[in-house]
Scaffold this motif. Structure first.
Motif, PDB file in Angstrom:
ATOM      1  N   ALA A 214       0.693  -1.179   0.059  1.00  0.00           N
ATOM      2  CA  ALA A 214       0.184   0.028  -0.141  1.00  0.00           C
ATOM      3  C   ALA A 214       0.886   1.259  -0.051  1.00  0.00           C
ATOM      4  O   ALA A 214       0.568   2.193  -0.677  1.00  0.00           O
ATOM      5  CB  ALA A 214      -1.036  -0.167   0.990  1.00  0.00           C
TER       6      ALA A 214
ATOM      7  N   LEU B  96      -6.899   6.144  -3.146  1.00  0.00           N
ATOM      8  CA  LEU B  96      -6.846   4.531  -3.221  1.00  0.00           C
ATOM      9  C   LEU B  96      -5.246   4.037  -3.402  1.00  0.00           C
ATOM     10  O   LEU B  96      -4.465   5.021  -4.052  1.00  0.00           O
ATOM     11  CB  LEU B  96      -7.361   4.329  -4.463  1.00  0.00           C
ATOM     12  N   ASN B 105      -8.457  -2.370  -1.009  1.00  0.00           N
ATOM     13  CA  ASN B 105      -8.539  -1.004  -0.802  1.00  0.00           C
ATOM     14  C   ASN B 105      -9.636  -0.544   0.057  1.00  0.00           C
ATOM     15  O   ASN B 105      -9.482   0.219   0.795  1.00  0.00           O
ATOM     16  CB  ASN B 105      -8.624  -0.316  -2.263  1.00  0.00           C
ATOM     17  N   LEU B 108      -8.400  -1.131   3.429  1.00  0.00           N
ATOM     18  CA  LEU B 108      -6.946  -0.544   3.755  1.00  0.00           C
ATOM     19  C   LEU B 108      -7.115   0.025   5.021  1.00  0.00           C
ATOM     20  O   LEU B 108      -7.927   0.777   5.318  1.00  0.00           O
ATOM     21  CB  LEU B 108      -6.577   0.467   2.626  1.00  0.00           C
ATOM     22  N   ARG B 159     -12.957   4.111 -10.121  1.00  0.00           N
ATOM     23  CA  ARG B 159     -11.992   4.465  -9.115  1.00  0.00           C
ATOM     24  C   ARG B 159     -12.788   5.188  -7.960  1.00  0.00           C
ATOM     25  O   ARG B 159     -12.648   4.847  -6.782  1.00  0.00           O
ATOM     26  CB  ARG B 159     -10.821   4.987  -9.342  1.00  0.00           C
TER      27      ARG B 159
END
Ligand SMILES: Nc1ncnc2c1ncn2[C@@H]1O[C@H](COP(=O)(O)OP(=O)(O)OP(=O)(O)O)[C@@H](O)[C@H]1O
Ligand SMILES: [Mg+2]
Lengths: 342, 254
Positions: A214, B96, B105, B108, B159
């Motif tokens: 990430a 993202l 995501n 996350l 997105r």
């Protein structure tokens, strides 16, 4: 079955995912695997001795000397950084540990104790070296390239100062132990491979690995999602340092002494980065796989050992390794460009 | 006097100041926001809207001033703290990670772990995350066939949809949407406005940032106008027209 003439829109979600077979065949790891097989066949044909178990065992050992720092680079590079220090951290750890445990060796302390103490020391020294890079990066805001170059120079210099340019210590029973094992696999190699596998699991199956990708993919997104980016980056460089330290210990055990040249004269840091790039990782972070790095390291090991085997002068090997890196980088920019066009 | 003002604000800012080096981004910003209220935050480019919401979400740390949630003074050290307090933010500059899957995501920073020992060792439960992400997104009207694709394979609008879906999925008290209709077509923009209205019905407080003034007038209860880092108007939406709002934003008819 989709073909190369498919419409570009299919790259967008909503279109069916590519077939499993296609996913495997376009997979860089699969290609690498074929390359590895081809290389082994090539060297085998050029010199049939290449297939002897003794040589295979040598390959495994040389692979082990590379794989930990290559995995270290995988963590660092997928997190969006780079670590140029691992080569000299290997050297400086080797010479310091060799000096520290020599009194134990000369007093005939149990070999297992000697090596365990040495390994613990190697973890501490390597961790400190990585921590130094991490400090420069997270506190002094140096870019990883510069910060780790500083660590590299300091480490390489220290290793020379400490060793006076000569091998440090002498531990013949360590060399003896390094050759023991089951069949072609020595204990030393088995331990290294075990550590490598654990690291692969951490990278791909745990929260830690997820944070790593990430951060490399979008540092802001990671921070905004509540991830402690700074703490993670510190831990990654410390981990890389520890793995370089363990590699220093590995070479100490193999040669029974520590040398300032280990990991420095052969540009081990660049070879490790090459393994990662050949394995398909992106140098801008966020993309990379453990299996790719393993294969990349295997290809590099087979190439450099194989060339020696068919009597190519060692000086040429660096050239070949360089060409391999260029090839992998080319492949990467090629794929990036083709992705942009779809 | 509306009835809301006798209640406890769910979010309150008092005299917040923020600088980026020598640039003053926010000057003495104060306002209150209530549960079940949609607040429009408008202002020219560079007025400080994103700076303000990043201060609320803990990305920026204010130089001075107070942030209160449910009447309690809070100090965010990082976005983690504001998330834990039930504040969810959709950032204008993508929040993202493009190389991670849609499911990863959505989760996350809150990864689901496997049960038992493996979970305690930090192993993620990817299958159930992908599965639940699908449900989270579907609940806000976003249908994506497979959540195991990486976000980089999605269109800009898709997105944005994933980012909105994630924010809606986790928001407990306050949801901040910084230009959520960016990259979106007319139909998807209308979807987002519907999502905002339904968030209000669920008792959330919504901070909605947009340059599309008709949208702001359509869905908000109150509008806060920022100019050069200062709050220049804070009034119920019914007091504005597109023209008067434009005037407040630019400061031309003052
Ligand atoms: N990270 C930063 N570093 C320095 N200055 C910044 C930073 N972010 C914003 N600024 C400055 O702060 C001011 C407010 O910016 P901000 O992004 O909050 O505006 P905005 O209202 O969101 O604008 P837009 O409508 O264009 O998104 C601007 O002058 C901008 O240049
Ligand atoms: Mg903005």
């Amino acid at each position: 079955m989709s073909t190369s003439s498919e419409r570009p829109e299919s790259a967008v979600a909503g279109a069916p995912a590519p077939s499993r077979l296609r996913r495997v065949v376009t997979n860089q790891q699969f290609v690498l695997f074929l390359v590895l097989l081809a290389l082994i066949v090539f060297f085998g044909i050029r010199n049939s001795l290449f297939f002897r178990t003794g040589e295979f065992s040598n390959l495994l050992t040389d692979f082990s000397g590379l794989v930990l720092i290559a995995i270290a680079e995988t963590f660092v590079i997928t997190a969006g950084g780079i670590d140029l220090a691992v080569g000299s951290t290997t050297a400086v750890t080797g010479v310091i540990v060799a000096g520290w445990i020599q009194p134990l060796v000369t007093h005939n302390v149990n070999q297992a104790v000697v090596l365990l103490v040495g390994t613990a020391a190697a973890i501490v020294i390597g961790g400190l070296a990585g921590g130094f890079s991490a400090l420069l990066i997270t506190v002094f805001d140096l870019v990883p390239f510069v910060a780790t170059l500083v660590t590299y120079s300091v480490g390489a210099g220290l290793a020379l100062v400490i060793s006076h340019g000569a091998p440090v210590g002498y531990n013949p029973s360590a060399i003896y132990w390094s050759a023991s094992g089951v069949g072609m696999v020595t204990w030393l190699v088995a331990i290294v491979l075990l550590v490598a596998i654990v690291l692969g699991v951490v990278l791909h199956l745990t929260v830690y690995g997820r944070y790593n990708f990430a951060i490399g993919s979008n540092e802001f997104a990671a921070r905004a999602a509540g991830i402690n980016v700074r703490r993670h980056l510190v831990s990654v460089y410390v981990l890389a340092g520890i793995l370089a330290g363990l590699t220093g210990m590995f070479f100490y055990i193999r040669s029974g002494s520590g040398a300032a040249t280990t990991g420095v004269t052969n540009s081990a840091n660049l070879v490790a980065i090459a393994a990662v790039v050949i394995g398909g990782a992106s140098l801008v972070g966020g993309v990379g796989r453990w299996a790719g790095t393993m294969l990349g390291a295997a290809v590099l090991t087979v190439v450099s050992d194989g060339l020696i085997f068919i009597n190519v002068p060692p000086t040429w090997i660096q050239v070949v390794v360089g060409a391999l890196i260029a090839l992998a980088a080319l492949l990467q920019s090629f794929r990036r460009r083709s992705r942009r066009m779809t | 006097m509306t009835t809301t003002e006798t209640r406890q604000p769910v979010l309150e800012l008092r005299h917040v100041n923020l600088h980026y080096g020598s640039v003053e981004a926010l000057h003495d910003v104060s306002f209150s926001a209530y549960a079940g209220e949609v607040i429009g935050l408008v202002g020219d480019n560079g007025a400080g809207k994103s700076s303000l919401i990043k201060t609320i979400s803990g990305v920026n740390v204010p130089d001075s001033g107070e942030i209160l949630v449910d009447g309690t003074r809070r100090h965010w050290r990082s976005p983690h703290d504001s998330m834990a307090a039930g504040i969810e933010t959709l950032y204008q500059d993508s929040g993202l990670a493009p190389d991670l899957s849609i499911g990863s995501n959505v989760f996350l920073g809150r990864e689901k772990r496997r049960r038992g020992l493996l979970g305690r060792l930090g192993f993620v439960d990817q299958t159930s995350m992908e599965h639940e992400a699908l449900e989270h997104l579907a609940r806000v009207g976003i249908t994506i066939p497979e959540t195991n694709r990486t976000v980089s394979e999605l269109s800009g609008g898709q997105r944005q949809a994933v980012a909105i879906g994630r924010a809606i999925a986790w928001a407990r008290h306050v949801i901040i949407l910084d230009e959520p209709t960016n990259h979106l077509g007319a139909r998807q923009s209308a979807e987002v406005l519907k999502v905002i209205t339904s968030a209000r019905e669920h008792g959330l407080c919504v901070l909605f940032i947009s340059h599309t003034l008709p949208h702001v007038l359509e869905v908000t209860d109150r509008i806060i106008v920022l100019r050069l880092g200062r709050v220049v108007r804070d009034a119920p939406t019914k007091e504005f027209t597109v023209e008067s709002l434009l005037g407040a934003i630019t400061g031309l008819n003052e």
